[in-house]
Design a protein around this motif. Structure first.
Motif, short mmCIF file in Angstrom:
data_model
loop_
_atom_site.label_atom_id
_atom_site.label_comp_id
_atom_site.label_asym_id
_atom_site.label_seq_id
_atom_site.Cartn_x
_atom_site.Cartn_y
_atom_site.Cartn_z
N LYS A 1 -4.45 -40.71 17.90
CA LYS A 1 -3.44 -40.52 18.95
C LYS A 1 -2.04 -40.50 18.35
CE LYS A 1 -1.85 -42.43 23.36
NZ LYS A 1 -2.04 -43.51 24.37
N PHE A 2 -1.79 -41.37 17.38
CA PHE A 2 -0.47 -41.39 16.73
C PHE A 2 -0.22 -40.09 15.97
CE2 PHE A 2 1.77 -42.12 12.71
CZ PHE A 2 3.03 -42.42 13.19
N LEU A 3 -1.22 -39.59 15.26
CA LEU A 3 -1.04 -38.34 14.52
C LEU A 3 -0.79 -37.18 15.46
CD1 LEU A 3 -3.78 -38.69 11.75
CD2 LEU A 3 -1.32 -39.06 11.53
N ASP A 4 -1.45 -37.18 16.60
CA ASP A 4 -1.22 -36.10 17.57
C ASP A 4 0.19 -36.17 18.15
OD1 ASP A 4 -3.80 -35.24 17.17
OD2 ASP A 4 -4.62 -36.30 18.91
N SER A 5 0.72 -37.39 18.31
CA SER A 5 2.08 -37.52 18.84
C SER A 5 3.13 -37.12 17.82
CB SER A 5 2.33 -38.97 19.28
OG SER A 5 2.30 -39.85 18.17
N ASP A 6 2.81 -37.19 16.55
CA ASP A 6 3.75 -36.77 15.50
C ASP A 6 3.56 -35.28 15.23
OD1 ASP A 6 5.67 -37.00 13.44
OD2 ASP A 6 4.09 -37.33 11.94
N SER A 7 3.93 -34.50 16.22
CA SER A 7 3.65 -33.06 16.17
C SER A 7 4.48 -32.32 15.13
CB SER A 7 3.89 -32.44 17.56
OG SER A 7 5.22 -32.69 17.99
N HIS A 8 5.62 -32.87 14.76
CA HIS A 8 6.48 -32.23 13.75
C HIS A 8 6.29 -32.83 12.36
CE1 HIS A 8 8.65 -29.84 16.72
NE2 HIS A 8 8.73 -30.92 17.48
N PHE A 9 5.29 -33.68 12.21
CA PHE A 9 4.94 -34.26 10.92
C PHE A 9 6.11 -35.01 10.26
CE2 PHE A 9 2.44 -30.03 10.68
CZ PHE A 9 1.56 -30.46 11.65
N LYS A 10 6.90 -35.69 11.08
CA LYS A 10 8.06 -36.41 10.54
C LYS A 10 7.67 -37.62 9.72
CE LYS A 10 11.54 -35.11 13.98
NZ LYS A 10 12.52 -35.64 14.97
#
Length: 242
Positions: free
Chosen positions: A123-132
């Protein structure tokens, strides 16, 4: 006590037995008191505190040398290994470059892939959509950190994952604000502030376990990604966003 001593002195001055029954009683009582006091002094145990102190300078030198030898051996085991690789070869020139050897093990990479299926991490990786805070290179550093800590692969959990990713962002990224988005994802929006210092305490232990080796080269990241080049996590490339 003074009265008893005076009566006892009178016993030896006048002589014994004494005709006065009262004085003779006092003499007997004072004698009993004095004898009991002497007996208590004789039976009181003496407390001795023993501390080891090296008897000679040779003992001290041996003790220090053994301690330093153990520390030196531990540093040698954790020292970064390096190899030489050929970068360019011609008829008249040979260019060599010293390259660091990665510490990650196959089981570390397998543990990393296992953690990617954790619902909280996913879920966290999906929320980091811009790969910051979690692009493919930062995630590769997580794998290398696992290898440097050297825990059994089955023991790695989501806290280890976020600790390693947090350290990677501290070292590699300038955006110090975005990394704090991990805290609500890991602990929840209500609890993360109260648990933040516990997280930092684990982070310090994690760095010490790596012997403070927090820098990871791009070559090591590429080597990690080459182990499973088709895995979906390596598609988190910032270059593909622009």
């Amino acid at each position: 006590m003074i009265a008893v001593s005076g009566v006892f002195a009178k016993c030896f001055t006048v002589g014994f037995p004494i005709k006065n029954n009262e004085d003779s009683l006092w003499c007997i009582l004072s004698l009993i008191l004095i004898l009991s006091s002497v007996a208590s002094l004789l039976t009181t145990p003496k407390v001795i505190l023993e501390t080891y102190v090296p008897s000679t300078s040779g003992d001290i030198t041996q003790f220090l040398s053994e301690t330093m030898s153990d520390e030196r051996n531990e540093r040698r085991q954790k020292r970064k290994r390096k190899i030489w690789s050929v970068m360019e070869s011609t008829d008249t020139r040979l260019v060599l470059k010293r390259r660091k050897i990665a510490d990650f093990r196959p089981e570390d990479l397998a543990a990393f892939f296992r953690l990617l299926e954790d619902p909280v991490i996913r879920k966290f990786l999906d929320s980091d959509s811009h790969f910051k805070v979690a692009d493919k290179y930062l995630l590769s550093i997580v794998v290398e950190y696992f290898g440097r800590v050297r825990l059994p692969a089955y023991s790695y959990n989501r806290i280890h994952f976020f600790v390693a990713l947090f350290i990677a962002n501290q070292i590699e990224e300038d955006d110090m604000k975005s990394k704090f988005n991990m805290m609500p994802a890991l602990f929840g929006k209500r609890l993360w502030r109260s648990l933040y210092y516990d997280f930092r305490r684990i982070q310090r232990k994690f760095i010490v376990a790596m012997n403070w080796r927090v820098l990871v080269t791009r070559q090591i990241c590429d080597e990690i990604q080459a182990q499973a080049p088709t895995h979906w996590v390596w598609q988190r490339d910032r270059g593909l966003l622009s």
